[in-house]
Design a protein around this motif. Sequence first.
Motif, PDB file in Angstrom:
ATOM      1  N   ARG A 134      26.212  34.812  73.938  1.00  0.00           N
ATOM      2  CA  ARG A 134      26.065  35.927  74.907  1.00  0.00           C
ATOM      3  C   ARG A 134      27.141  36.125  75.980  1.00  0.00           C
ATOM      4  O   ARG A 134      27.465  35.155  76.519  1.00  0.00           O
ATOM      5  N   ALA A 140      33.688  40.865  77.961  1.00  0.00           N
ATOM      6  CA  ALA A 140      33.933  41.642  76.733  1.00  0.00           C
ATOM      7  C   ALA A 140      35.249  42.458  77.040  1.00  0.00           C
ATOM      8  O   ALA A 140      36.205  42.740  76.236  1.00  0.00           O
ATOM      9  N   ILE A 228      37.456  34.164  72.786  1.00  0.00           N
ATOM     10  CA  ILE A 228      36.652  35.562  72.780  1.00  0.00           C
ATOM     11  C   ILE A 228      37.734  36.646  72.821  1.00  0.00           C
ATOM     12  O   ILE A 228      38.062  36.695  74.131  1.00  0.00           O
ATOM     13  N   VAL A 260      28.699  37.319  68.281  1.00  0.00           N
ATOM     14  CA  VAL A 260      28.653  37.833  69.858  1.00  0.00           C
ATOM     15  C   VAL A 260      27.576  38.808  70.207  1.00  0.00           C
ATOM     16  O   VAL A 260      27.416  39.707  69.327  1.00  0.00           O
TER      17      VAL A 260
END
Length: 384
Positions: A134, A140, A228, A260
């Motif tokens: 998470r 993100a 990421i 994810v």
Amino acid sequence: MSKRDYYDVLGVSKGASADEIKKGFRTKAKELHPDRNKDNPDSEAQFKEANEAYDVLRDAEKKAAYDRFGHAAFENGMGGGGHPGGGFGGQGDFSSAFSDVFDDLFGDFMGGQRGATGGGRRAARGSDLRYNLRVSLEEAFSGLQKTINVPAAVACSACDGSGAEGGVEPTTCPTCSGMGKVRAQQGFFTVERSCPTCSGLGQIIKNPCKSCGGAGRVEKERALSVNIPAGVETGTRIRLAGEGEAGMRGGPPGDLYIFVEVSDHKLFERDSVNLYCRVPVSMAKAALGGSIEVPTIDGGRGRVQIPAGSQSGRQMRLRSKGMPALRGGGVGDMFIELAVETPVNLTSRQKELLREFDDLGEDNHPESKSFFSSVKSFWDGMKG
């Protein structure tokens, strides 16, 4: 019709060794198999002829009888050799002869999935693993390098993954000869099942490693660094090759798949690469117009010009203030939705001004003006 010489049928000389006879039958079986010769009506008969020849020549006693007496060795009760009634009958022991080259023959038909000739069974590959990760919307947006702890089976360091004490190489299973499977004859068919001695591994360990109990792997938690990329969304899958579970007894490891999940944000809502934000605006600002500052996902602030007379629900756009596309292709936009606020806890003076505004503003309200015009027209019509 007289039978052909068995050696000629298999394409080998009379002095051929057992390996040469087997190789000859394997070649003929591949060449004449009915599945490969559907347009040749004689292929089935030729295939059976090759099988009959191999069934005799692969057996030392039958071969010796054939070399001495020819086909007559299997006629009129001669050369019983396990054939009730004495005769070979021209049929051959199809299932036993064919199963003798089953692995070689079907290894070619099915893409060579069996191990190399004479070699053992390949060690089983480890399982793939899944890890749920998470991240926040801000993470993100920008991307990050993150360290995760993954519990998994890893190669045993005491035996180097072999499963044997001191790293001694396992020995080939005597029951299945390293194939990991055994066959049982049931009439015409041959049934294949996992070897009970080695549990299908093809190898046995006489002195198992004390650290892993002969499995060649132990449970351990590993710290892995994961990149990421910017623009990830919920459901994005990241593959780390070779970071899954270790294989049994030195087998290759599986892969690790990171799934994810992007957490909900208290201010922004996301739709693909675009962001949506609801911003409160005072009644006076909405009526008179002006500029306001709004927060952006990159931590900065953007300025938006509000037209005079704006109503709740009106949207305005800040270009290139949304999320980056995961695989390139630019950046999305940010959409701002106005929420006009009604003032509360007014002072006496504020109430007085609002009443005065209400009295003076009736003619300026397009909806009210239209309503009163309609009412006046209705009564004028009734009077007429």
